[in-house]
Scaffold this motif. Structure first.
Motif, mmCIF file in Angstrom:
data_model
loop_
_atom_site.group_PDB
_atom_site.id
_atom_site.type_symbol
_atom_site.label_atom_id
_atom_site.label_comp_id
_atom_site.label_asym_id
_atom_site.label_seq_id
_atom_site.Cartn_x
_atom_site.Cartn_y
_atom_site.Cartn_z
ATOM 1 N N ASP A 220 0.813 -1.220 0.000
ATOM 2 C CA ASP A 220 0.000 0.000 0.000
ATOM 3 C C ASP A 220 0.846 1.268 0.000
ATOM 4 O OD1 ASP A 220 -2.776 -1.235 0.420
ATOM 5 O OD2 ASP A 220 -1.583 -2.127 2.035
ATOM 6 N N PHE A 221 2.095 1.154 0.347
ATOM 7 C CA PHE A 221 3.027 2.286 0.294
ATOM 8 C C PHE A 221 4.444 1.740 0.194
ATOM 9 C CE2 PHE A 221 2.153 1.227 4.704
ATOM 10 C CZ PHE A 221 3.374 1.240 5.334
ATOM 11 N N GLU A 222 5.340 2.555 -0.324
ATOM 12 C CA GLU A 222 6.751 2.189 -0.480
ATOM 13 C C GLU A 222 7.606 3.173 0.295
ATOM 14 O OE1 GLU A 222 7.778 -0.440 -2.151
ATOM 15 O OE2 GLU A 222 5.962 -0.977 -3.293
ATOM 16 N N TRP A 223 8.677 2.663 0.904
ATOM 17 C CA TRP A 223 9.584 3.569 1.577
ATOM 18 C C TRP A 223 11.016 3.066 1.446
ATOM 19 C CZ3 TRP A 223 12.660 2.501 5.949
ATOM 20 C CH2 TRP A 223 12.449 1.263 6.535
ATOM 21 N N ASP A 224 11.945 3.989 1.529
ATOM 22 C CA ASP A 224 13.370 3.659 1.446
ATOM 23 C C ASP A 224 14.125 4.648 2.319
ATOM 24 O OD1 ASP A 224 15.642 2.192 0.185
ATOM 25 O OD2 ASP A 224 16.134 4.208 -0.522
ATOM 26 N N PHE A 225 15.112 4.158 3.041
ATOM 27 C CA PHE A 225 15.886 5.028 3.925
ATOM 28 C C PHE A 225 17.358 4.777 3.675
ATOM 29 C CE2 PHE A 225 17.867 6.111 8.046
ATOM 30 C CZ PHE A 225 17.365 7.401 8.214
ATOM 31 N N ARG A 226 18.062 5.811 3.246
ATOM 32 C CA ARG A 226 19.507 5.691 3.024
ATOM 33 C C ARG A 226 20.171 7.035 3.262
ATOM 34 N NH1 ARG A 226 19.757 3.517 -2.973
ATOM 35 N NH2 ARG A 226 17.964 2.338 -2.173
#
Length: 286
Positions: A220-226
């Motif tokens: 339902d949602f996408e996330w990325d942390f870098r």
């Protein structure tokens, strides 16, 4: 000694008692303050406090007055109660305690309120008397029988699920996942960022029982942390490389959970969402 200090000392003797009957009875006597605003209930093992803080900042950025709860406190009891991110003033909390004590004192069964239940009553009443557009409430222990469930949330969020409070919640990860998943509001929405199959399978079962909608990352949602920055995309919000003030990979997860939960609450309660610029500012300054 103030009324609040005396009352807190009195209820300490009642220890830990899970269950919703006392809390619901108390709120009924108080006129059901929780019914005057929509609530988001945040549970899980780790990250609850960060999600509460971030979700509150996002709602404030959209122009809503927000009440929130955090526990435990570090220095002063009043740290548990916040309006628009600011700790409530001592005089205001004492005034509220006097009013609630007069209403609840002597009521059948309410002499057994616990320390945590009293705090929940104070918070839910405060958010009604200092009217808020939304409340973000942190679960104390577990979920199913936690006093905060009496806030009657439209949306709930589960961050992570691990072994904790096994004396009260169960010996296995599946037992603990089940009690935590039961914060899923009937007919509402549960946002869950815990994806490990042995936990998520149990969450799915409980969500189905509650006829609740489950929202998951990757679905339902996408996330990325870098490199300390979060990117997030859903049908309603897109953020690219937003630097978070709270650092660490776990804070990327917490921020994604907060964003998805605020989206869900906005949808169910008809609240305005923050625009991307304001959302980025809230996450960077929360």
């Amino acid at each position: 000694m103030s009324v609040l200090e005396s009352w807190l000392e009195e209820v300490q003797a009642n220890g830990v008692k899970l269950g919703l009957a006392r809390m619901r009875s108390a709120l009924e006597v108080l006129g059901s303050p929780q019914s005057s605003y929509p609530s988001l209930l945040v549970g899980g093992t780790n990250g609850k406090g960060s999600v509460v803080t971030l979700a509150s900042a996002l709602l404030s950025a959209a122009g809503h007055r927000v009440g929130s709860t955090l526990s435990p406190h570090l220095l002063e009891y009043r740290e548990r109660f916040r309006l628009d991110g600011r700790i409530v003033e001592s005089d205001r909390l004492e005034s509220l305690a006097k009013k609630l004590h007069a209403q609840l004192h002597g009521q059948p069964g309410l002499g057994e309120l616990t320390f945590f239940e009293l705090g929940a009553c104070l918070a839910l009443s405060l958010f009604s008397e200092d009217p808020v557009g939304a409340a973000v409430v942190e679960v104390g222990m577990g979920g199913e029988l936690d006093a905060t469930r009496a806030c009657e949330p439209l949306v709930a969020a589960l961050v992570t699920i691990d072994l904790d409070h096994q004396r009260y919640l169960g010996e296995t990860i599946q037992e603990i996942a089940r009690t935590k998943a039961r914060i899923a509001p009937r007919g509402g929405i549960l946002v869950c960022t815990e994806l490990r199959p042995d936990r998520l399978d149990v969450v799915r079962e409980e969500v189905e029982r509650a006829e609740c909608t489950l929202r998951l990352p990757g679905q339902d949602f996408e996330w990325d942390f870098r490199d300390g920055s979060l990117s997030y995309e859903s049908n309603s919000i897109r953020l690219d490389a937003v630097a978070l003030r709270m650092q660490g990979a776990h804070q990327g997860l917490n921020a994604a959970c907060a964003l998805a939960a605020v989206e869900a609450l906005s949808e169910r309660a008809g609240l305005k969402l923050p625009d991307p610029w304001k959302a980025a500012g809230a996450l960077g300054g929360a």
